[in-house]
Design a protein around this motif. Structure first.
Motif, PDB file in Angstrom:
ATOM      1  N   PRO A 830       5.331   0.914 -10.425  1.00  0.00           N
ATOM      2  CA  PRO A 830       6.654  -0.104 -10.152  1.00  0.00           C
ATOM      3  C   PRO A 830       6.690  -0.906 -11.546  1.00  0.00           C
ATOM      4  CG  PRO A 830       4.617  -0.809  -8.748  1.00  0.00           C
ATOM      5  CD  PRO A 830       4.123   0.667  -9.640  1.00  0.00           C
ATOM      6  N   SER A 854       8.913   3.382 -10.543  1.00  0.00           N
ATOM      7  CA  SER A 854       8.907   4.011  -9.022  1.00  0.00           C
ATOM      8  C   SER A 854       9.613   5.481  -8.923  1.00  0.00           C
ATOM      9  CB  SER A 854       9.440   3.138  -8.153  1.00  0.00           C
ATOM     10  OG  SER A 854       8.903   1.805  -8.301  1.00  0.00           O
ATOM     11  N   GLN A 858      14.340   3.060  -9.415  1.00  0.00           N
ATOM     12  CA  GLN A 858      14.798   1.928  -9.970  1.00  0.00           C
ATOM     13  C   GLN A 858      14.919   2.244 -11.631  1.00  0.00           C
ATOM     14  OE1 GLN A 858      12.031  -1.131  -8.749  1.00  0.00           O
ATOM     15  NE2 GLN A 858      13.518  -1.885  -7.191  1.00  0.00           N
ATOM     16  N   GLU A 878      21.277   1.335  -7.937  1.00  0.00           N
ATOM     17  CA  GLU A 878      20.874   1.344  -6.364  1.00  0.00           C
ATOM     18  C   GLU A 878      21.865   1.664  -5.533  1.00  0.00           C
ATOM     19  OE1 GLU A 878      18.964  -2.856  -5.861  1.00  0.00           O
ATOM     20  OE2 GLU A 878      17.081  -1.625  -6.441  1.00  0.00           O
ATOM     21  N   SER A 912       3.571  -0.888  -4.176  1.00  0.00           N
ATOM     22  CA  SER A 912       4.435  -0.129  -4.944  1.00  0.00           C
ATOM     23  C   SER A 912       5.782   0.471  -4.254  1.00  0.00           C
ATOM     24  CB  SER A 912       3.410   0.841  -5.212  1.00  0.00           C
ATOM     25  OG  SER A 912       2.594   0.819  -5.984  1.00  0.00           O
ATOM     26  N   SER A 913       5.962  -0.309  -2.973  1.00  0.00           N
ATOM     27  CA  SER A 913       7.268   0.040  -2.431  1.00  0.00           C
ATOM     28  C   SER A 913       8.453  -0.747  -2.988  1.00  0.00           C
ATOM     29  CB  SER A 913       7.062   0.030  -0.854  1.00  0.00           C
ATOM     30  OG  SER A 913       5.992   0.963  -0.545  1.00  0.00           O
ATOM     31  N   ASN A 914       9.514  -0.174  -2.678  1.00  0.00           N
ATOM     32  CA  ASN A 914      10.914  -1.280  -2.964  1.00  0.00           C
ATOM     33  C   ASN A 914      11.791  -0.600  -2.006  1.00  0.00           C
ATOM     34  OD1 ASN A 914      12.370   1.039  -4.219  1.00  0.00           O
ATOM     35  ND2 ASN A 914      11.153   0.695  -6.168  1.00  0.00           N
ATOM     36  N   ALA A 915      13.026  -1.276  -2.193  1.00  0.00           N
ATOM     37  CA  ALA A 915      14.352  -0.963  -0.941  1.00  0.00           C
ATOM     38  C   ALA A 915      14.493   0.513  -1.206  1.00  0.00           C
ATOM     39  CB  ALA A 915      15.274  -1.683  -1.356  1.00  0.00           C
ATOM     40  N   CYS A 917      12.193   3.169  -2.416  1.00  0.00           N
ATOM     41  CA  CYS A 917      10.754   3.917  -2.712  1.00  0.00           C
ATOM     42  C   CYS A 917       9.922   3.531  -1.352  1.00  0.00           C
ATOM     43  CB  CYS A 917      10.293   3.608  -3.883  1.00  0.00           C
ATOM     44  SG  CYS A 917       8.697   4.607  -4.427  1.00  0.00           S
TER      45      CYS A 917
END
Length: 1063
Positions: A830, A854, A858, A878, A912-915, A917
């Motif tokens: 990330p 990621s 991103q 995105e 390590s997560s996102n919208a 991933c």
């Protein structure tokens, strides 16, 4: 086995040599003793097993040798050896059949389980207000044919009032030899009906109202083995034809665009093209971007005209279309033509090859995965028949008829599907060009009175006949009898021998008609493939058996231009066209025959059912029943009223299969797709103008300024930047002076924009770039560092930052190219960890023009998109990758799939997560599912995504379908026009499971050997899947390897690769 006639001779020989005892009947009544007991009787086993089950042509060739052997002992020995071979073949066949049955049962259970899980999750996700009566929903799902037709009629039919649309349509057909004129159909297995179809489709679409340009992409081949025309980069198929529109530009019409990929001087079969697909995608992407700009200038006031759809034909083009669609964010359409899973099923049923052998020969697993990926990305799948949907696409993980109906019902009711998706299937029969068809009205000529055409009163010829007529007529004793016409390859599946048997055994039919068999072209039967030779040999033997000389024609040669004349000849004799194939996927010849006024008798298996429903011009029969075939032919030929009715029905409805009708239905269906296009298009010309002015103003300034930032790694900064401060200030003053002079006469608005821009740049001339547009817009070369070097915990190793420093230093060894070179870091980490990683090695984040974080979910641009010093991701990217992303549905499903017992092998890694991933830590690697297995199970549940293992197999990432590190590079190309061909990707010998995607393409690749010792690739594929060689070419001029990773060696590798193109 050439018709199995040799079996009787084989049995007689066995009996005559004394290797078996008793009569054949007695042998068949005895039980076969297993060979393991030591009492195996070859004659007994042959009669019991082989005659009824094994069909191997090589046994026939062996038998020929046996017959030629005079020595009794040697002959007996050969016979026994032959029986042992048969036993092994039969055992292998049974083993394969058993494995196939087990595999089919497992797959069926998995599909039912996936469908059940998906419907349960969807039911749980419904609110109380959304939940309806289960019975009522099933009634909606099981849509009747009438309701289905009503839905079709609700679509707005494409019509002539669509002229203002100016659509740009892209078709892809990669393999074979594609050109507009003098097509070499049948030259090889890759140059067949698909080639003719896509060329005619391109021409027909370009003539439709509202379509401005059609590009048909294929492979450019410059080989001495083939005609030079296949090496031409562009070929016009048809020019724009809208005479009422004064706005038709020089780029309108239909064109073949040939993209070079793979070995430039070799013509490759389609099975060998797979490793070069990424190269094609990059080349096609470059052309589309250029064309979108050109078309925009012609018809859209300078605004880019993006493809309306990208339509892939066959698996290889489907794979390419999925990647292009993802890079451009435009809808994808797919036509499979023939399908890999269906072919695999057929080959396994034959029992001659194992799955491994089939995969080695046909690259069938790579083909199937390409078709699955195509289903993931496609908005619309076009088929020729309903049978193709139910019995062929129904074999795929990515399409389930029942689940598709459930999801469609929810969409109609406005209920959220939570990321689950099934592509829409549309039956659109192929179009045909009827321009060369001359309609024959009823009259003496049509009534079969060929005498008036062929002879005068005194017997002299009154009219020149087509050559092919004379060639056929020479076979017949009475050429004026009605003709039964069959036109196909001499393939066992075409069932010609059953037709001949039906004709030979039915005396009334023989007396009533002649039979013409057009079975391709041949010079010598012995030089043909074993299957075709076997069919032709059997045909000749059956003609002799039934004494059909003078009643059956089987010419050796014909041209493509002769085919309409053959149909016309049959129609003039009041004949019938027959297609007795065991299974016919579509049946284009049936439509051709109907257009020429021929009623039909056709197989009831496959596409002819749909054709008969539309035309109602003949009879359907069981292809295995020779009596039924004969009866149907006699009925049509003898009942004149029925023959005339079928003839008129065919003419009346044949327009349903014309190209205009096909294209009208096609465009209607395409218009109903969810239209998408790049979201960063601006409608503000002032903004575009400001961008251009800002870039031209900053060019010299930023080049010098960037040089002062580049050499901060190891103390080279002072030496590199010494003396540049004064030069920079002088340059700023000169540029400001020039621009103010140029702008002195401009209006208030324009001057205000420029002055504001100057003030902004002046205030930031001694700092990093603060423009809202990244430096990537000005870069001519991009170095992408994608080393996956992690420890057992997934943390970056110290050696990785050392490699980054060496790479940056290597680029700076050439000051001339360093001025126009940017850097990007592509990683699974990330952004927070990425920044910490760079900081740990005293590398400034602003050294990089882009950070792909990621696993490609991103994209960041250091220096812009910041908030309180914090980097912000590219919002356009995105939006770009959000297509078919169902985060919550994926989380729930993955948790179920990966937690089969109490000890879960994963836990969610929120850090390590996102919208876009979903990250998981791997606790027990031995229980982790392979990527291909996990993707299969998600597809069966209607979920489309890109799962991967990364960071030394310590993490599992699930990201959107359109996201990946490789696709992120194409996004940079499309978004900022930084050509992929000028990108240099630096990798280790192994890496994350998306590593293979990063190697091939038109970009240059440097593989640093000995740097990365542990990757995640062992978790990519299970046994029986496709191999790395199917993704990555073994050799490529665009790939270089270095063993000693010094900055000098890296610089030399960059310099060497630049000679292959780019800078």
């Amino acid at each position: 086995m050439a018709g199995n006639e040799w079996i009787n001779g084989y049995l007689e020989a066995i009996l005559s040599t004394g290797t078996g005892a008793g009569t054949v009947d007695e042998q068949m009544q005895k039980a076969v003793t297993p060979p393991e007991s030591g009492h195996f009787n070859p004659t007994q086993y042959f009669v019991e097993e082989v005659v009824s089950s094994v069909d191997e042509s090589d046994l026939h060739r062996t038998w020929i040798k046996v017959v030629a052997t005079r020595n009794t002992r040697e002959r007996s020995s050969r016979l026994e050896n032959m029986c042992w071979r048969i036993w092994h073949l039969a055992r292998k066949k049974k083993q394969l059949e058993g494995e196939e049955l087990q595999r089919f049962a497992n797959r069926r259970w998995e599909r039912e389980q996936g469908r059940r899980d998906a419907t349960e999750d969807l039911s749980e996700e419904l609110s109380e207000g959304e939940k309806g009566d289960g019975v009522g929903e099933m009634i909606q799902i099981e849509t009747s044919k009438k309701n289905f037709q009503r839905q079709i009629s609700n679509l707005e039919v494409w019509s002539d009032d669509k002229k203002e649309k100016k659509l740009y349509i892209v078709l892809l057909s990669l393999h074979g030899l594609v050109r507009g004129e003098n097509m070499e159909l049948g030259r090889d297995s890759d140059t067949g009906g698909q080639i003719k179809y896509v060329v005619e489709l391109a021409r027909a679409l370009a003539k439709m109202p509202g379509v401005y340009r059609v590009d048909l992409f294929t492979r450019q081949i410059s080989s001495p083995e083939i005609d030079w025309s296949y090496g031409e980069p562009t070929e016009m198929l048809t020019a724009g034809t809208d005479e009422d529109d004064d706005n038709i530009g020089e780029s309108s019409g239909a064109y073949i665009i040939r993209i070079p990929f793979g070995p430039r001087e070799k013509y490759l079969q389609k099975e060998l093209l797979w490793p070069h697909i990424q190269e094609f995608v990059d080349g096609a992407l470059a052309h589309i971007l250029n064309m979108s700009k050109v078309l925009g200038e012609q018809v859209s006031g300078g605004k880019p005209v993006w493809p309306h759809v990208i339509h892939g034909h066959y698996a290889d083009a489907g794979d390419s279309a999925a990647l292009l669609s993802g890079a451009l964010n435009v809808p994808m359409v797919l036509t499979g033509h023939s399908l890999g899973r269906n072919k695999l099923e057929q080959l396994l049923k034959q029992g001659r090859q194992s799955k491994e052998d089939i995969n080695s020969t046909y690259k069938i697993m790579r083909r199937i995965e390409a078709e699955e990926l195509s289903l993931d990305a496609a908005e619309l799948v076009i088929t020729s028949t309903r049978q193709e949907i139910d019995e062929q696409w129904g074999l795929y993980d990515g399409f389930d008829v029942k689940l598709e109906k459930v999801l469609r019902a929810r969409v109609r009711r406005g209920v959220n599907c939570h990321g689950r998706f099934m592509p829409r299937m549309a039956v659109i029969p192929p179009g045909m060009d009827f321009s060369n068809v001359v309609t024959q009205e009823d009259g003496p000529e049509v009534d079969g009175e060929l005498t008036q055409l062929t002879r005068g009163v005194d017997g002299s010829s009154t009219k020149a006949l087509p050559t092919i007529w004379l060639e056929v007529m020479r076979f017949f004793t009475n050429p004026h009898k009605p003709m039964i016409l069959a036109l196909s390859r001499p393939d066992p599946k075409k069932n010609i021998t059953t037709l001949l048997k039906a004709f030979g055994e039915c005396r009334p039919l023989r007396e009533l008609a002649n039979l013409t068999l057009i079975m391709g072209n041949r010079d010598d039967i012995d030089e043909m493939s074993s299957g075709n030779a076997s069919v032709l040999t059997t045909v000749l033997k059956l003609i002799d058996k039934y004494d059909l000389y003078g009643q059956v024609a089987y010419p050796k040669h014909h041209n493509q231009s002769d085919v309409p004349e053959i149909y016309r000849f049959a129609a003039k004799t009041k004949g019938v066209f027959i297609n007795p194939a065991l299974v016919e996927p579509f049946g284009l010849t049936l439509i051709e025959a109907a257009a020429h006024g021929l009623p039909m008798v056709a197989t009831k298996n496959g596409g002819p059912v749909d054709i008969h429903r539309a035309l109602n011009n003949g009879l359907l029969v069981d292809p295995h029943d020779d009596i039924a075939i004969a009866d149907a032919l006699v009925k049509l030929l003898s009942e004149k009223n029925m023959w005339h009715e079928c003839r008129k029905n065919g003419w009346k409805n044949i327009h349903l299969f014309s190209w205009p009708e096909h294209c009208r239905t096609y465009l209607t269906r395409v218009a109903a797709c969810r239209m998408r296009h790049p979201q960063w298009q601006t409608n503000n010309p002032e903004d575009d103008k400001a961008v251009e002015e800002e870039e031209s103003f900053n060019d010299s300034l930023k080049d010098e300024h960037d040089m002062s930032l580049r050499l901060s790694i190891d103390g080279d900064l002072a030496a590199a930047s010494g003396g540049t401060g004064l030069d920079m200030q002088d340059q700023v003053k000169r540029i400001l002076s020039k621009i103010r002079k140029t702008d002195s006469g401009s209006n208030g608005n324009g001057g205000g924009n420029i002055n504001m821009l100057l003030d902004n740049v002046t205030s930031t001339s001694t700092s990093t770039n603060t423009s809202k547009y990244p430096l990537l817009r000005r870069r001519r070369r991009l170095i992408v560092i994608a080393l996956d070097l992690y420890d057992n915990n997934g943390a970056p190793e110290k050696k990785m930052i050392e490699m980054v420093q060496k790479i940056i230093k290597a680029v700076q060894l050439d000051p001339q190219t360093a001025r126009v070179t940017g850097f990007a870091l592509s990683t699974a980490m990330p952004v927070i960890e990425t920044v910490e990683f760079l900081t740990s090695g005293n590398v400034q984040v602003n050294e990089f023009d882009a950070l792909i974080c990621s696993s490609g979910s991103q994209v960041y641009y250091p220096g812009i998109n910041t908030e309180e010093g914090k980097l912000l991701p590219d919002p356009d990217y995105e939006v770009h990758i959000d297509y078919r992303w169902g985060c919550e549905g994926l989380k729930k499903t993955i948790w179920k799939l990966m937690n089969g017992d109490e000890n879960s092998p994963i836990e969610e890694d929120l850090k390590s997560s996102n919208a876009h991933c979903i990250s998981y830590k791997i606790k027990d690697l031995s229980k982790a599912k392979k990527v291909d297995e996990l993707r299969q199970k998600l597809r069966m549940r209607g979920l489309r995504c890109h799962p991967m293992y990364c960071r030394g197999s310590s993490r599992m990432h699930v990201i959107p379908l359109l996201a990946s590190r490789a696709q992120a590079l194409r996004y940079l190309f499309v978004r900022w026009r930084l050509n992929v061909a000028n990108m240099y990707v630096i990798l280790g010998e192994t890496g994350d499971t998306d590593y293979e995607e990063m190697i091939s393409g038109t970009h240059k690749t440097i593989i640093m050997k000995g740097v990365v010792s542990k990757g995640s690739e062992e978790l990519l594929r299970g046994p029986g899947s496709y191999q790395r060689d199917d993704i990555v070419p073994n050799e490529s001029p665009l790939v270089a390897s270095i063993t000693e990773t010094t900055h000098e060696n890296i610089a030399n590798a960059l310099k060497q690769l630049s000679k292959s193109g780019g800078i």
